[in-house]
Design a protein around this motif. Sequence first.
Motif, PDB file in Angstrom:
ATOM      1  N   GLU A  20     122.127  13.646 -19.928  1.00 32.88           N
ATOM      2  CA  GLU A  20     120.753  13.972 -18.924  1.00 32.88           C
ATOM      3  C   GLU A  20     119.716  14.275 -19.682  1.00 32.88           C
ATOM      4  O   GLU A  20     119.655  15.073 -20.623  1.00 32.88           O
ATOM      5  N   ILE A  21     118.713  14.136 -18.833  1.00 34.23           N
ATOM      6  CA  ILE A  21     117.252  14.478 -19.167  1.00 34.23           C
ATOM      7  C   ILE A  21     117.355  16.063 -19.213  1.00 34.23           C
ATOM      8  O   ILE A  21     117.834  16.782 -18.159  1.00 34.23           O
ATOM      9  N   PRO A  22     117.025  16.765 -20.214  1.00 37.15           N
ATOM     10  CA  PRO A  22     116.794  18.147 -20.139  1.00 37.15           C
ATOM     11  C   PRO A  22     115.788  18.880 -18.783  1.00 37.15           C
ATOM     12  O   PRO A  22     115.068  17.844 -18.590  1.00 37.15           O
ATOM     13  N   GLU A  23     116.245  19.844 -18.481  1.00 33.36           N
ATOM     14  CA  GLU A  23     115.423  20.137 -17.038  1.00 33.36           C
ATOM     15  C   GLU A  23     114.066  20.387 -17.456  1.00 33.36           C
ATOM     16  O   GLU A  23     113.085  20.299 -16.396  1.00 33.36           O
ATOM     17  N   LYS A  24     113.685  20.861 -18.625  1.00 38.14           N
ATOM     18  CA  LYS A  24     112.366  21.165 -18.746  1.00 38.14           C
ATOM     19  C   LYS A  24     111.464  19.988 -19.332  1.00 38.14           C
ATOM     20  O   LYS A  24     110.792  19.598 -18.694  1.00 38.14           O
ATOM     21  N   GLN A  25     111.730  19.653 -20.494  1.00 40.59           N
ATOM     22  CA  GLN A  25     111.162  18.369 -20.876  1.00 40.59           C
ATOM     23  C   GLN A  25     112.096  17.587 -22.071  1.00 40.59           C
ATOM     24  O   GLN A  25     112.700  18.434 -22.795  1.00 40.59           O
ATOM     25  N   LEU A  26     111.448  16.576 -22.433  1.00 43.97           N
ATOM     26  CA  LEU A  26     111.999  15.776 -23.615  1.00 43.97           C
ATOM     27  C   LEU A  26     111.094  16.452 -24.804  1.00 43.97           C
ATOM     28  O   LEU A  26     109.903  16.269 -24.776  1.00 43.97           O
ATOM     29  N   SER A  27     111.874  16.681 -26.026  1.00 43.65           N
ATOM     30  CA  SER A  27     111.088  16.940 -27.108  1.00 43.65           C
ATOM     31  C   SER A  27     110.679  15.600 -27.875  1.00 43.65           C
ATOM     32  O   SER A  27     111.168  14.850 -27.604  1.00 43.65           O
ATOM     33  N   PRO A  28     109.932  15.756 -28.776  1.00 45.13           N
ATOM     34  CA  PRO A  28     109.467  14.699 -29.731  1.00 45.13           C
ATOM     35  C   PRO A  28     110.839  14.122 -30.289  1.00 45.13           C
ATOM     36  O   PRO A  28     110.875  12.759 -30.390  1.00 45.13           O
ATOM     37  N   THR A  29     111.683  14.847 -30.707  1.00 41.90           N
ATOM     38  CA  THR A  29     112.938  14.320 -31.197  1.00 41.90           C
ATOM     39  C   THR A  29     113.740  13.553 -30.317  1.00 41.90           C
ATOM     40  O   THR A  29     114.312  12.433 -30.475  1.00 41.90           O
ATOM     41  N   ASP A  30     113.675  13.938 -29.098  1.00 37.38           N
ATOM     42  CA  ASP A  30     114.467  13.292 -27.957  1.00 37.38           C
ATOM     43  C   ASP A  30     113.712  11.950 -27.417  1.00 37.38           C
ATOM     44  O   ASP A  30     114.603  11.196 -27.463  1.00 37.38           O
ATOM     45  N   VAL A  31     112.626  12.129 -27.498  1.00 37.49           N
ATOM     46  CA  VAL A  31     111.741  10.624 -27.326  1.00 37.49           C
ATOM     47  C   VAL A  31     112.254   9.565 -28.395  1.00 37.49           C
ATOM     48  O   VAL A  31     112.404   8.607 -28.189  1.00 37.49           O
ATOM     49  N   GLN A  32     112.141  10.224 -29.492  1.00 36.31           N
ATOM     50  CA  GLN A  32     112.161   9.339 -30.752  1.00 36.31           C
ATOM     51  C   GLN A  32     113.691   8.807 -30.665  1.00 36.31           C
ATOM     52  O   GLN A  32     114.086   7.599 -30.958  1.00 36.31           O
ATOM     53  N   LYS A  33     114.781   9.550 -30.053  1.00 27.56           N
ATOM     54  CA  LYS A  33     116.013   9.208 -30.027  1.00 27.56           C
ATOM     55  C   LYS A  33     116.301   8.171 -28.936  1.00 27.56           C
ATOM     56  O   LYS A  33     117.071   7.191 -29.132  1.00 27.56           O
ATOM     57  N   VAL A  34     115.750   8.356 -27.984  1.00 19.91           N
ATOM     58  CA  VAL A  34     115.826   7.377 -26.818  1.00 19.91           C
ATOM     59  C   VAL A  34     115.235   5.820 -27.437  1.00 19.91           C
ATOM     60  O   VAL A  34     115.817   4.931 -27.325  1.00 19.91           O
ATOM     61  N   VAL A  35     113.962   6.046 -28.030  1.00 20.86           N
ATOM     62  CA  VAL A  35     113.287   4.862 -28.614  1.00 20.86           C
ATOM     63  C   VAL A  35     114.143   3.973 -29.638  1.00 20.86           C
ATOM     64  O   VAL A  35     114.566   3.046 -29.644  1.00 20.86           O
ATOM     65  N   ASN A  36     114.913   4.737 -30.259  1.00 15.55           N
ATOM     66  CA  ASN A  36     115.722   4.317 -31.627  1.00 15.55           C
ATOM     67  C   ASN A  36     117.111   3.666 -30.692  1.00 15.55           C
ATOM     68  O   ASN A  36     117.463   2.469 -31.300  1.00 15.55           O
TER      69      ASN A  36
END
Length: 327
Positions: free
Chosen positions: A247-263
């Motif tokens: 699930e998407i974190p309730e607050k916000q995606l961190s830069p690490t999360d964003v990169q994880k999705v991209v990868n």
Amino acid sequence: MNSPKEIKTDKKPRNFLPLITLIILSAVYGCNNPNSGEVVKTEPVPAQKIPKTKVVTTFLPVYLFTKAVAGDVADVEILVKPGTEVHEYQGTPANVKAIATAKILVKNGLGLEEFLADTIKNAENSQLVEIDASKGISAINKISPIDKTAAAEHDHDHQFGNPHVWLDPVLAKQQIINIRDGLITADPENKVNYQANAAAYIQKLDNLNNEFQQTIKQTPNCTFITFHDAFPYLAKRYNIKQLAVVEIPEKQLSPTDVQKVVNTVKKYKVKALFSEPGLDNKLLTSISQDLGLTVRTLDSLETGDTNPEYYFKAMKANLESLSAGCK
């Protein structure tokens, strides 16, 4: 002049005693009734209504299916209001009261409604009949592969398998059958109604399944990402692949999360990126623009309208999203 002919008849002399009796009784009543000159009106006694069977259901999909089968012959209530997170729901005093006064409880099963055990215990309803809508359904225990965002807060561990069976129209049909049979056992007087209502809904589920088959086969082997592991049954049914990124974190995606999705998107050559209704998709939109993908919506039906027809509306919208995203 001819004398009149004698007319013979087999009729017996009338007995005037009842008429005389009525006249006497009327006279007596009139003498004793000070308002004998008035017409006495009597109000009809209303027929007693037999109370409907009270049925409580856990959350929206189970309510939709139960209401469809029960129709108007039972009172159907919902414990977890639409839009409320059922995975981590805590029972309330209102839930206890509802179960305490109900005859039947319908649940999805597969360990989804963890709040039920204590809530039922506190209700102390020894006559309660429980219906497990997922009885006989083989659960998917794992979704593979799974890539998780670092900051995900709600990685649900379903020890009984993934519970989201209602999102597969064929398995939804089995749930309708389980609910129908359970209601008939608990309330046999309304058997005919339950059978007819279930048959009508099952026909619509068959039609929906055919629609999914005809549409999805045009984009076979599609791989898609969701942020809620709710669609493995749907994916398995129609030969597409769900790649759950939790699930998407309730607050916000961190830069690490964003990169994880991209990868992840690049690694599995994902064609579609799906969010859920009502989520703030600004970050996802940004990610999708970088990847050249459009963020679309897939509805897990845990929020929405309480009309049983809503299931078909939401599922057809899901089909449109999948079809568009997988092209």
